[in-house]
Design a protein around this motif. Sequence first.
Motif, mmCIF file in Angstrom:
data_model
loop_
_atom_site.group_PDB
_atom_site.id
_atom_site.type_symbol
_atom_site.label_atom_id
_atom_site.label_comp_id
_atom_site.label_asym_id
_atom_site.label_seq_id
_atom_site.Cartn_x
_atom_site.Cartn_y
_atom_site.Cartn_z
ATOM 1 N N TYR A 18 0.836 -1.204 0.000
ATOM 2 C CA TYR A 18 0.000 0.000 0.000
ATOM 3 C C TYR A 18 0.867 1.248 0.000
ATOM 4 O O TYR A 18 2.056 1.207 0.343
ATOM 5 N N ARG A 19 0.250 2.367 -0.398
ATOM 6 C CA ARG A 19 0.880 3.683 -0.376
ATOM 7 C C ARG A 19 -0.176 4.713 -0.047
ATOM 8 O O ARG A 19 -1.369 4.428 -0.028
ATOM 9 N N TYR A 20 0.273 5.968 0.149
ATOM 10 C CA TYR A 20 -0.640 7.068 0.414
ATOM 11 C C TYR A 20 -0.437 8.183 -0.614
ATOM 12 O O TYR A 20 0.679 8.430 -1.078
ATOM 13 N N PHE A 21 -1.545 8.848 -0.939
ATOM 14 C CA PHE A 21 -1.511 10.100 -1.686
ATOM 15 C C PHE A 21 -1.937 11.214 -0.732
ATOM 16 O O PHE A 21 -2.951 11.091 -0.036
ATOM 17 N N VAL A 22 -1.152 12.292 -0.677
ATOM 18 C CA VAL A 22 -1.425 13.421 0.206
ATOM 19 C C VAL A 22 -1.766 14.630 -0.657
ATOM 20 O O VAL A 22 -0.928 15.095 -1.443
ATOM 21 N N ASP A 23 -2.998 15.100 -0.536
ATOM 22 C CA ASP A 23 -3.468 16.232 -1.353
ATOM 23 C C ASP A 23 -3.193 15.990 -2.837
ATOM 24 O O ASP A 23 -2.777 16.900 -3.578
ATOM 25 N N GLY A 24 -3.391 14.766 -3.257
ATOM 26 C CA GLY A 24 -3.221 14.405 -4.658
ATOM 27 C C GLY A 24 -1.799 14.107 -5.075
ATOM 28 O O GLY A 24 -1.567 13.676 -6.211
ATOM 29 N N GLU A 25 -0.839 14.347 -4.191
ATOM 30 C CA GLU A 25 0.567 14.112 -4.515
ATOM 31 C C GLU A 25 1.013 12.752 -3.972
ATOM 32 O O GLU A 25 0.564 12.299 -2.938
ATOM 33 N N GLY A 26 1.924 12.118 -4.686
ATOM 34 C CA GLY A 26 2.430 10.831 -4.245
ATOM 35 C C GLY A 26 2.632 9.906 -5.434
ATOM 36 O O GLY A 26 2.758 10.368 -6.574
ATOM 37 N N PRO A 27 2.656 8.602 -5.191
ATOM 38 C CA PRO A 27 2.382 7.939 -3.913
ATOM 39 C C PRO A 27 3.599 7.952 -2.985
ATOM 40 O O PRO A 27 4.734 7.997 -3.453
ATOM 41 N N TYR A 28 3.305 7.902 -1.669
ATOM 42 C CA TYR A 28 4.338 7.895 -0.655
ATOM 43 C C TYR A 28 4.192 6.656 0.226
ATOM 44 O O TYR A 28 3.084 6.171 0.454
ATOM 45 N N PRO A 29 5.318 6.169 0.777
ATOM 46 C CA PRO A 29 5.211 5.090 1.766
ATOM 47 C C PRO A 29 4.625 5.610 3.071
ATOM 48 O O PRO A 29 4.623 6.818 3.331
ATOM 49 N N ASP A 30 4.145 4.713 3.870
ATOM 50 C CA ASP A 30 3.603 5.033 5.199
ATOM 51 C C ASP A 30 4.736 5.538 6.092
ATOM 52 O O ASP A 30 5.786 4.902 6.177
ATOM 53 N N PRO A 31 4.569 6.685 6.782
ATOM 54 C CA PRO A 31 5.616 7.135 7.711
ATOM 55 C C PRO A 31 5.963 6.100 8.775
ATOM 56 O O PRO A 31 7.085 6.081 9.275
ATOM 57 N N ARG A 32 4.994 5.243 9.118
ATOM 58 C CA ARG A 32 5.239 4.179 10.098
ATOM 59 C C ARG A 32 5.270 2.804 9.426
ATOM 60 O O ARG A 32 4.893 1.805 10.027
ATOM 61 N N SER A 33 5.748 2.765 8.209
ATOM 62 C CA SER A 33 5.827 1.513 7.461
ATOM 63 C C SER A 33 6.639 0.471 8.215
ATOM 64 O O SER A 33 7.770 0.714 8.618
ATOM 65 N N ARG A 34 6.059 -0.722 8.388
ATOM 66 C CA ARG A 34 6.783 -1.815 9.044
ATOM 67 C C ARG A 34 7.659 -2.582 8.067
ATOM 68 O O ARG A 34 8.551 -3.319 8.484
ATOM 69 N N ARG A 35 7.388 -2.426 6.772
ATOM 70 C CA ARG A 35 8.184 -3.157 5.777
ATOM 71 C C ARG A 35 8.269 -2.374 4.493
ATOM 72 O O ARG A 35 7.282 -1.791 4.046
ATOM 73 N N GLN A 36 9.462 -2.363 3.890
ATOM 74 C CA GLN A 36 9.708 -1.746 2.587
ATOM 75 C C GLN A 36 10.395 -2.777 1.703
ATOM 76 O O GLN A 36 11.607 -2.706 1.460
ATOM 77 N N PRO A 37 9.653 -3.749 1.211
ATOM 78 C CA PRO A 37 10.284 -4.879 0.506
ATOM 79 C C PRO A 37 11.021 -4.486 -0.764
ATOM 80 O O PRO A 37 11.936 -5.198 -1.188
ATOM 81 N N GLU A 38 10.638 -3.371 -1.386
ATOM 82 C CA GLU A 38 11.285 -2.926 -2.620
ATOM 83 C C GLU A 38 12.181 -1.715 -2.376
ATOM 84 O O GLU A 38 12.547 -0.999 -3.315
ATOM 85 N N GLY A 39 12.522 -1.475 -1.134
ATOM 86 C CA GLY A 39 13.408 -0.367 -0.807
ATOM 87 C C GLY A 39 12.656 0.911 -0.489
ATOM 88 O O GLY A 39 11.424 0.952 -0.442
ATOM 89 N N ILE A 40 13.417 1.993 -0.298
ATOM 90 C CA ILE A 40 12.841 3.230 0.219
ATOM 91 C C ILE A 40 11.916 3.936 -0.762
ATOM 92 O O ILE A 40 11.117 4.780 -0.366
ATOM 93 N N PHE A 41 11.989 3.598 -2.048
ATOM 94 C CA PHE A 41 11.121 4.246 -3.025
ATOM 95 C C PHE A 41 9.951 3.350 -3.442
ATOM 96 O O PHE A 41 9.175 3.712 -4.325
#
Length: 299
Positions: A45-68
């Motif tokens: 999953y990801r988030y869009f903030v005010d239409g911008e993004g997608p961004y990872p969750d600030p409290r993401s427990r896992r980033q299987p594909e890295g920081i992006f």
Amino acid sequence: MIFEVWAPRATSIELSLPDSRRPLRRRDNGWWSVEAPEAGHGTDYRYFVDGEGPYPDPRSRRQPEGIFGPSRVYDHARFTWSDHEWKGRDLRGSIIYELHVGAFTAEGTFTAALDRLDHLVELGVDFVELMPVAPVPGGRNWGYDGVDLYAVNETYGGPDGLKELVDGCHRAGLGVILDVVYNHLGPSGNFLHPFGPYFAGYAGSFWGEAVNLDGPDSDEVRRYFIDNAVQWLRDYHIDGLRLDAVHALHDRRAVHLLAELAAEVDALACSVGRPLTLIAESDLNDPRMITPLEAGASA
């Protein structure tokens, strides 16, 4: 499951799942939430903030594909621990071995490090201090420009790999200390800015922008770091944290972040029934850093 994110100044937040997008509803204190019954452990999953993004969750427990890449839902309860007899150990007078996961073995993984624990025991080591394991740009580095602070570097083996290493250390009689960095975040892959005032807006040190510990909306920013510390000690069975460069924590509030954190860690130690330790790296030569809270320390 319910997805929650703090974004006090946003006007809209959307959750992006593999097959759908849905809006979050604003709640109190700048928090947003939405229920997604189809999501669970392993969902990206990801988030869009005010239409911008997608961004990872600030409290993401896992980033299987890295920081992006996307965040991935991770359920701590699915891991089976075997360290039930571990009662912790006193740090005082102990021998600490600082270990960089990426350099300790040829493979550079948590799993490979497990095979060398007997070597550390033979050396007379009492505690293994892991250098920072948060995701970083690229595969390996020192770890001090980490982002996604709630996640674990997938190159090393991700969250399950870290738990397996801690579990193995405890079976071998070794305590585990984790090096954490709360005074700044790395510049690459740092997506906290769109969500809220996590930063103070000025250079806190030559490492990066100062974290907002005493400005507007700083209550939730402080909570972000305290909850992160508690996660390592509670969910990963870590025995102590080494706090990087606390002199770069700019906090002018009546109760310093370190005092607040120490009180929460003491309470958690009582709850889990084993000693938990905080080690502060500081160049201030300030005796309050080692003065117990009950003796009047303010930091």
